[in-house]
Enzyme design. Structure first.
Site, PDB file in Angstrom:
ATOM      1  N   THR A  80       0.928  -1.259  -0.064  1.00 10.26           N
ATOM      2  CA  THR A  80      -0.087   0.000   0.016  1.00 10.26           C
ATOM      3  C   THR A  80       0.821   1.456  -0.159  1.00 10.26           C
ATOM      4  O   THR A  80       0.354   2.585  -0.472  1.00 10.26           O
ATOM      5  CB  THR A  80      -1.031   0.090   1.197  1.00 10.26           C
ATOM      6  N   SER A 139       2.783   2.233 -12.540  1.00  5.97           N
ATOM      7  CA  SER A 139       3.028   1.409 -13.622  1.00  5.97           C
ATOM      8  C   SER A 139       4.084   0.783 -14.229  1.00  5.97           C
ATOM      9  O   SER A 139       4.378  -0.215 -14.685  1.00  5.97           O
ATOM     10  CB  SER A 139       2.324   2.022 -14.938  1.00  5.97           C
ATOM     11  N   ASP A 193      -7.263   4.766 -21.933  1.00  4.31           N
ATOM     12  CA  ASP A 193      -7.997   5.883 -21.637  1.00  4.31           C
ATOM     13  C   ASP A 193      -8.609   6.702 -22.973  1.00  4.31           C
ATOM     14  O   ASP A 193      -8.733   7.947 -23.010  1.00  4.31           O
ATOM     15  CB  ASP A 193      -7.236   6.933 -20.788  1.00  4.31           C
ATOM     16  N   HIS A 248      -3.697  11.926 -22.688  1.00  3.55           N
ATOM     17  CA  HIS A 248      -5.267  11.595 -23.042  1.00  3.55           C
ATOM     18  C   HIS A 248      -5.861  12.426 -23.846  1.00  3.55           C
ATOM     19  O   HIS A 248      -7.158  12.286 -24.292  1.00  3.55           O
ATOM     20  CB  HIS A 248      -6.152  11.343 -21.707  1.00  3.55           C
ATOM     21  N   ASP A 279       7.283  11.689 -19.587  1.00  7.50           N
ATOM     22  CA  ASP A 279       6.496  12.461 -18.752  1.00  7.50           C
ATOM     23  C   ASP A 279       6.915  13.956 -18.989  1.00  7.50           C
ATOM     24  O   ASP A 279       7.879  14.376 -18.963  1.00  7.50           O
ATOM     25  CB  ASP A 279       6.555  12.026 -17.343  1.00  7.50           C
ATOM     26  N   ILE A 327       4.451   6.217 -22.215  1.00  5.84           N
ATOM     27  CA  ILE A 327       4.231   7.623 -22.345  1.00  5.84           C
ATOM     28  C   ILE A 327       3.137   7.931 -21.194  1.00  5.84           C
ATOM     29  O   ILE A 327       2.247   7.635 -21.207  1.00  5.84           O
ATOM     30  CB  ILE A 327       3.681   7.990 -23.521  1.00  5.84           C
TER      31      ILE A 327
END
Length: 269
Positions: A14, A53, A143, A116, A71, A46
Site C-alpha cells: 500500500t 505502472s 484512456d 489522454h 513524462d 508515455i
C-alpha cells in the site's frame, strides 16, 4: 518477476507508488506480457507520473528487460534506476517526440498513458508506431474514453478524436480488398498494421510488415455452384440472368432481390 498481473496487484504494498488502471486492462496486459514471457524486451510508457505502472512493467518482465518512460513532470526523473530511463518533456511537442524517437531506439511494447488528449495520442502514435515499434510489437493507447469527452475536444463520433481516427485505420487495414490492391497504392498504415483491437477505453495495434493477402485453396469442390439448378416459377429466367455479373451484383446489394432469388433455389425432396 510475478507470474501474472493479478498476483502483482494482490501483493502490491500500500505504501508503494500509485497505480491506476481500469479493471478490464488487467486481463489484457496479462495476455500481452505473456506473449513476451521469458524474453528480454523493451517497453516504452508515455505518462509515468507516480511511477506505479513502471513497477508493474518491471515485475512482469525479465531482469534484463529495459523500460523507458516519458513524462512532462521533471519530478518523474526520481523513478530512474538500472532498468528505467525517463525522458522529461511535453507529449504535445513534436520536436521533443522526435528527439526521444531518435535517442530511445526500438521497443516491443509501447503504452500511451500520457495526456489522454486525442490529438496528442494521434501525433504520438504516428511517430512511435512507425519509427520505434518493432515488427511483432504491440502499441496500446489507454484512456480513449476522452474521445467522448467535450473537455478533451471529443464527443460521440466527433471528427478528430482518437477513436474516430482509429476507425479510419480499420479501412486502411482492409485496403488490399478495395480499389487499392497494389503495394504502391496502399498507405503505410496498410503496410504495417497487422491488426487493430478495440477494448473499453483502449485501442491496441499490432505491427507487422503486411503484403496483399493471398487466398489459400485446398481440396475439391463438392457442389457445382455455377450450374446449381434454380426451380420455381422464375427458375428458367433466374438460371439465365445469374450468368450476368451486373445482375449478380444487383442481387447482392438488394435484400428484396436476394430473397426472391433464394426462394427459387431448388430444395432437395
Amino acid at each position: 518477476m510475478f507470474q501474472n498481473v493479478k498476483e502483482f496487484i494482490a501483493n502490491y504494498p500500500t505504501e508503494s507508488p500509485k497505480i491506476r488502471k481500469y479493471e478490464n486492462y488487467i486481463d489484457f496486459y496479462e495476455s500481452i506480457f505473456l506473449k513476451f514471457k521469458n524474453q528480454d524486451i523493451r517497453v516504452l510508457e508515455i505518462g509515468v507520473q507516480h511511477g506505479g505502472s513502471l513497477e508493474l512493467w518491471k515485475a512482469l518482465t525479465t531482469p534484463s528487460s529495459q523500460i523507458v518512460g516519458l513524462d512532462i513532470l521533471p519530478q518523474t526523473k526520481q523513478h530512474e534506476d538500472e532498468r528505467v530511463r525517463i525522458f522529461v518533456g511535453d507529449q504535445g511537442d513534436e520536436r521533443f517526440l522526435t528527439n526521444v524517437s531518435n535517442e530511445a531506439g526500438e521497443f516491443d511494447i509501447i503504452i500511451d498513458d500520457g495526456s489522454h488528449i486525442p490529438f496528442h495520442q494521434k501525433a504520438t502514435f504516428e511517430k512511435f508506431f512507425f519509427e520505434n515499434l518493432r515488427d511483432g510489437g504491440i502499441y496500446v493507447v489507454e484512456d480513449c474514453h476522452t474521445s467522448y469527452w467535450r473537455d478533451y475536444g471529443g464527443g460521440l463520433r466527433k471528427s478528430g478524436s482518437f477513436i474516430e481516427f482509429s476507425k479510419t485505420l480499420v479501412d486502411e487495414v482492409n485496403a488490399w480488398h478495395g480499389q487499392r490492391k497494389k503495394a504502391e497504392e496502399v498507405s503505410n498504415y496498410t503496410k504495417q498494421i497487422r491488426a487493430i483491437r478495440f477494448e473499453s477505453s483502449m485501442v491496441i495495434f499490432e505491427k507487422a510488415q503486411m503484403t496483399a493477402p493471398k487466398n489459400i485453396e485446398l481440396g475439391v469442390e463438392t457442389i457445382d455452384v455455377k450450374t446449381l439448378p434454380v426451380a420455381g416459377s422464375m427458375g428458367g429466367i433466374m438460371n439465365r440472368l445469374r450468368k450476368v455479373e451486373f445482375l449478380r451484383s444487383l442481387v447482392r446489394r438488394s435484400p428484396f432481390l436476394w430473397r426472391l432469388m433464394s426462394k427459387q433455389i431448388r430444395r432437395p425432396d
